[in-house]
Write an enzyme that holds these catalytic residues in place. Structure first.
Site, PDB file in Angstrom:
ATOM      1  N   HIS A 130     -12.096   3.071   6.697  1.00 23.39           N
ATOM      2  CA  HIS A 130     -10.848   2.371   6.371  1.00 23.39           C
ATOM      3  C   HIS A 130     -10.340   1.519   7.537  1.00 23.39           C
ATOM      4  CE1 HIS A 130     -10.099   5.266   2.867  1.00 23.39           C
ATOM      5  NE2 HIS A 130     -10.060   4.056   2.344  1.00 23.39           N
ATOM      6  N   TYR A 159       0.832  -1.207   0.000  1.00 26.74           N
ATOM      7  CA  TYR A 159       0.000   0.000   0.000  1.00 26.74           C
ATOM      8  C   TYR A 159       0.862   1.250   0.000  1.00 26.74           C
ATOM      9  CZ  TYR A 159      -3.857  -3.021   1.604  1.00 26.74           C
ATOM     10  OH  TYR A 159      -4.810  -3.989   1.720  1.00 26.74           O
ATOM     11  N   ASN A 183      -6.452   0.334  -7.147  1.00 29.37           N
ATOM     12  CA  ASN A 183      -6.489  -0.665  -6.094  1.00 29.37           C
ATOM     13  C   ASN A 183      -6.753  -1.998  -6.797  1.00 29.37           C
ATOM     14  OD1 ASN A 183      -6.535  -1.634  -3.395  1.00 29.37           O
ATOM     15  ND2 ASN A 183      -8.760  -1.840  -3.586  1.00 29.37           N
ATOM     16  N   ARG A 243      -6.165   6.756  -8.521  1.00 32.46           N
ATOM     17  CA  ARG A 243      -5.259   5.744  -7.993  1.00 32.46           C
ATOM     18  C   ARG A 243      -5.814   4.375  -8.385  1.00 32.46           C
ATOM     19  NH1 ARG A 243      -6.876   3.185  -3.183  1.00 32.46           N
ATOM     20  NH2 ARG A 243      -4.711   2.753  -2.702  1.00 32.46           N
ATOM     21  N   TYR A 280      -6.302 -10.177   4.158  1.00 33.88           N
ATOM     22  CA  TYR A 280      -7.327  -9.138   3.990  1.00 33.88           C
ATOM     23  C   TYR A 280      -8.013  -9.252   2.622  1.00 33.88           C
ATOM     24  CZ  TYR A 280      -9.430  -4.545   3.314  1.00 33.88           C
ATOM     25  OH  TYR A 280     -10.303  -3.540   3.040  1.00 33.88           O
ATOM     26  N   LYS A 281      -7.231  -9.545   1.585  1.00 32.22           N
ATOM     27  CA  LYS A 281      -7.801  -9.644   0.243  1.00 32.22           C
ATOM     28  C   LYS A 281      -8.463 -10.997  -0.012  1.00 32.22           C
ATOM     29  CE  LYS A 281      -4.516  -6.346  -1.859  1.00 32.22           C
ATOM     30  NZ  LYS A 281      -5.378  -5.306  -2.454  1.00 32.22           N
ATOM     31  N   GLU A 294      -9.375  -1.901  -9.622  1.00 29.61           N
ATOM     32  CA  GLU A 294     -10.248  -0.739  -9.460  1.00 29.61           C
ATOM     33  C   GLU A 294      -9.483   0.514  -9.868  1.00 29.61           C
ATOM     34  OE1 GLU A 294     -12.642  -2.482  -5.542  1.00 29.61           O
ATOM     35  OE2 GLU A 294     -11.311  -0.765  -5.324  1.00 29.61           O
TER      36      GLU A 294
HETATM   37  C1  HEM Z   1     -10.131   0.194   1.179  1.00 31.00           C
HETATM   38  C2  HEM Z   1     -13.457   3.665   0.556  1.00 31.00           C
HETATM   39  C3  HEM Z   1     -10.020   6.816  -0.707  1.00 31.00           C
HETATM   40  C4  HEM Z   1      -6.684   3.477   0.266  1.00 31.00           C
HETATM   41  C5  HEM Z   1     -11.319   0.885   1.182  1.00 31.00           C
HETATM   42  C6  HEM Z   1     -12.594   0.340   1.571  1.00 31.00           C
HETATM   43  C7  HEM Z   1     -13.515   1.310   1.394  1.00 31.00           C
HETATM   44  C8  HEM Z   1     -12.843   2.480   0.896  1.00 31.00           C
HETATM   45  C9  HEM Z   1     -15.012   1.224   1.658  1.00 31.00           C
HETATM   46  C10 HEM Z   1     -12.866  -1.082   2.088  1.00 31.00           C
HETATM   47  C11 HEM Z   1     -12.579  -1.146   3.578  1.00 31.00           C
HETATM   48  C12 HEM Z   1     -13.121  -2.440   4.192  1.00 31.00           C
HETATM   49  O1  HEM Z   1     -12.407  -3.467   4.184  1.00 31.00           O
HETATM   50  O2  HEM Z   1     -14.260  -2.446   4.687  1.00 31.00           O
HETATM   51  C13 HEM Z   1     -12.808   4.809   0.134  1.00 31.00           C
HETATM   52  C14 HEM Z   1     -13.472   6.057  -0.213  1.00 31.00           C
HETATM   53  C15 HEM Z   1     -12.500   6.941  -0.562  1.00 31.00           C
HETATM   54  C16 HEM Z   1     -11.231   6.249  -0.432  1.00 31.00           C
HETATM   55  C17 HEM Z   1     -14.975   6.319  -0.192  1.00 31.00           C
HETATM   56  C18 HEM Z   1     -12.639   8.362  -1.025  1.00 31.00           C
HETATM   57  C19 HEM Z   1     -13.040   9.342  -0.318  1.00 31.00           C
HETATM   58  C20 HEM Z   1      -8.820   6.179  -0.544  1.00 31.00           C
HETATM   59  C21 HEM Z   1      -7.552   6.790  -0.815  1.00 31.00           C
HETATM   60  C22 HEM Z   1      -6.604   5.879  -0.540  1.00 31.00           C
HETATM   61  C23 HEM Z   1      -7.282   4.661  -0.104  1.00 31.00           C
HETATM   62  C24 HEM Z   1      -7.339   8.210  -1.332  1.00 31.00           C
HETATM   63  C25 HEM Z   1      -5.131   6.136  -0.702  1.00 31.00           C
HETATM   64  C26 HEM Z   1      -4.195   5.666  -0.024  1.00 31.00           C
HETATM   65  C27 HEM Z   1      -7.336   2.290   0.532  1.00 31.00           C
HETATM   66  C28 HEM Z   1      -6.659   1.014   0.711  1.00 31.00           C
HETATM   67  C29 HEM Z   1      -7.654   0.060   0.938  1.00 31.00           C
HETATM   68  C30 HEM Z   1      -8.910   0.781   0.942  1.00 31.00           C
HETATM   69  C31 HEM Z   1      -5.152   0.764   0.621  1.00 31.00           C
HETATM   70  C32 HEM Z   1      -7.451  -1.455   1.080  1.00 31.00           C
HETATM   71  C33 HEM Z   1      -7.733  -2.054  -0.284  1.00 31.00           C
HETATM   72  C34 HEM Z   1      -7.376  -3.502  -0.556  1.00 31.00           C
HETATM   73  O3  HEM Z   1      -6.339  -4.006  -0.122  1.00 31.00           O
HETATM   74  O4  HEM Z   1      -8.128  -4.146  -1.309  1.00 31.00           O
HETATM   75  N1  HEM Z   1     -11.500   2.196   0.782  1.00 31.00           N
HETATM   76  N2  HEM Z   1     -11.470   4.964  -0.014  1.00 31.00           N
HETATM   77  N3  HEM Z   1      -8.627   4.895  -0.112  1.00 31.00           N
HETATM   78  N4  HEM Z   1      -8.682   2.121   0.674  1.00 31.00           N
HETATM   79 FE1  HEM Z   1     -10.047   3.551   0.376  1.00 31.00          FE
END
Ligand code: HEM
Length: 343
Positions: A193, A37, A225, A223, A316-317, A265
């Site tokens: 998060h 990350y 994901n 970005r 986690y994934k 994504e």
């Molecule tokens: C995961 C929403 C912006 C980094 C997630 C999750 C949600 C989410 C709902 C899943 C969490 C869970 O397990 O329940 C959002 C929303 C954003 C946003 C609505 C915008 C406002 C960002 C940004 C970053 C980020 C800007 C930049 C670092 C991550 C990471 C994960 C994550 C690293 C884990 C993903 C994975 O390993 O699959 N986010 N996010 N998010 N988000 Fe965001």
């Protein structure tokens, strides 16, 4: 050029496939042989024709089938769409943005005509031709955010900015990687998060939030994901875990090519003009391992990324049960040659 929309499904017989042209525009997310990350954000600007960056809101051959799948999800579970009452101005901002981007990018498929507040929206792939008054909900068949996100690929959240934080106060979420809008609605950036491992400690979310609070209108950011999904299933929600969770136990060395999918994504974030909210677009791309290995540099890198993934991310994934089989199957495409950074 007009897009040839496919008839296919993301459930039951899983007939979803990518055409060779669509494979070549797939946004492979890894720029090196390992993954961790980071605050991997860059300006969301137009890119080369024939890539997913050709237009800022991307429409592809799966559009019609995805919109059909969204309709099925909403029929079963209307709570996949929610908007809190104070988000109405952000809803209209979003409708305007998505109509403008789709009409500009794909004039052969979408047309927006404005005469003051009287707007006409033509969506040819879905057979829609509606006239409405911008700002007057009673002139649309449903709320503006629901109306337009039933006609746009990807999931969508609108986050409200107040008290130095972002709040998930509206969403259309039917193609998510195991998180729930109904659970997260009303939460702030750090709260939703919460379940993500390692990133909080590394300061990723502090820096990302600071960046987003200063996001400017007209300068969207993006970005990537990624995760993996068994079968080309769009709706991998916690609500339907009983339907897709057991799929993870069905992977064998013989069916990796067809069953295991890379799920990418492309996330874009847009400051909205009237409401000052932020639209978060999560555009999902699916590609099975058989399709992935048709591009040698991806085939070489994918097993290396999976092999070196931190255990917390594997867990986690949700990759634990089929990662080994997938690496073994992919390894025959890795000749050990060094890869170049950035491709
Ligand atoms: C995961 C929403 C912006 C980094 C997630 C999750 C949600 C989410 C709902 C899943 C969490 C869970 O397990 O329940 C959002 C929303 C954003 C946003 C609505 C915008 C406002 C960002 C940004 C970053 C980020 C800007 C930049 C670092 C991550 C990471 C994960 C994550 C690293 C884990 C993903 C994975 O390993 O699959 N986010 N996010 N998010 N988000 Fe965001």
């Amino acid at each position: 050029m007009a897009i040839a929309f496919k008839q296919e499904s993301f459930r039951d017989d899983f007939s979803y496939r990518n055409s060779p042209e669509n494979v070549s525009r797939f946004p492979f997310p890894f720029d090196r042989d390992e993954y961790m990350y980071s605050v991997n954000m860059e300006p969301h600007v137009r890119g080369r024709p024939g890539t997913v960056f050709e237009n800022l809101i991307d429409v592809d051959e799966h559009y019609v089938a995805e919109m059909h799948d969204r309709m099925l999800v909403l029929k079963e579970d209307p709570l996949r769409y929610q908007a809190l009452p104070h988000m109405m101005s952000a809803q209209w901002d979003t409708l305007e943005l998505l109509m403008e981007e789709q009409a500009t990018g794909y004039p052969e498929h979408f047309t927006l005509t404005r005469n003051g507040d009287e707007w006409r929206w033509v969506n040819r792939p879905l057979g829609i031709d509606d006239t409405f008054t911008f700002g007057d909900v009673s002139t649309l068949p449903c709320e503006p955010f629901e109306y337009i996100t039933r006609q746009a690929q990807g999931d969508f959240c609108i986050v409200d900015q107040r008290d130095g934080n972002l709040w998930m106060d509206a969403g259309m979420v039917t193609t998510q990687a195991d998180w729930s809008l109904d659970f997260d609605i009303g939460m702030n950036f750090m709260e939703w998060h919460g379940p993500v491992p390692l990133a909080h400690q590394a300061g990723v979310f502090d820096r990302a939030l600071k960046f987003l609070l200063n996001l400017q209108q007209g300068k969207p950011t993006r970005r990537f994901n990624w995760t993996m999904t068994i079968n080309p299933r769009l709706d991998t929600s916690p609500e339907n875990y009983h339907k897709w969770g057991p799929d993870r136990t069905t992977v064998t060395p013989e069916n990796v090519a067809e069953k295991v999918h890379l799920r990418v994504e492309l996330q874009s974030l847009w400051r909205l003009p009237r409401s000052n909210a932020i639209l978060f677009v999560i555009r999902c791309y699916l590609m099975n391992m058989g399709e992935l290995v048709t591009v040698p540099k991806w085939a070489r890198r994918m097993p290396r990324v999976l092999r070196t993934l931190p255990p917390e991310l594997i867990d986690y994934k949700g990759l634990t049960r089929y990662r080994e089989d997938t690496i073994n199957w992919l390894s025959k495409y890795d000749d050990g040659a060094p890869t170049s950074p950035g491709i």
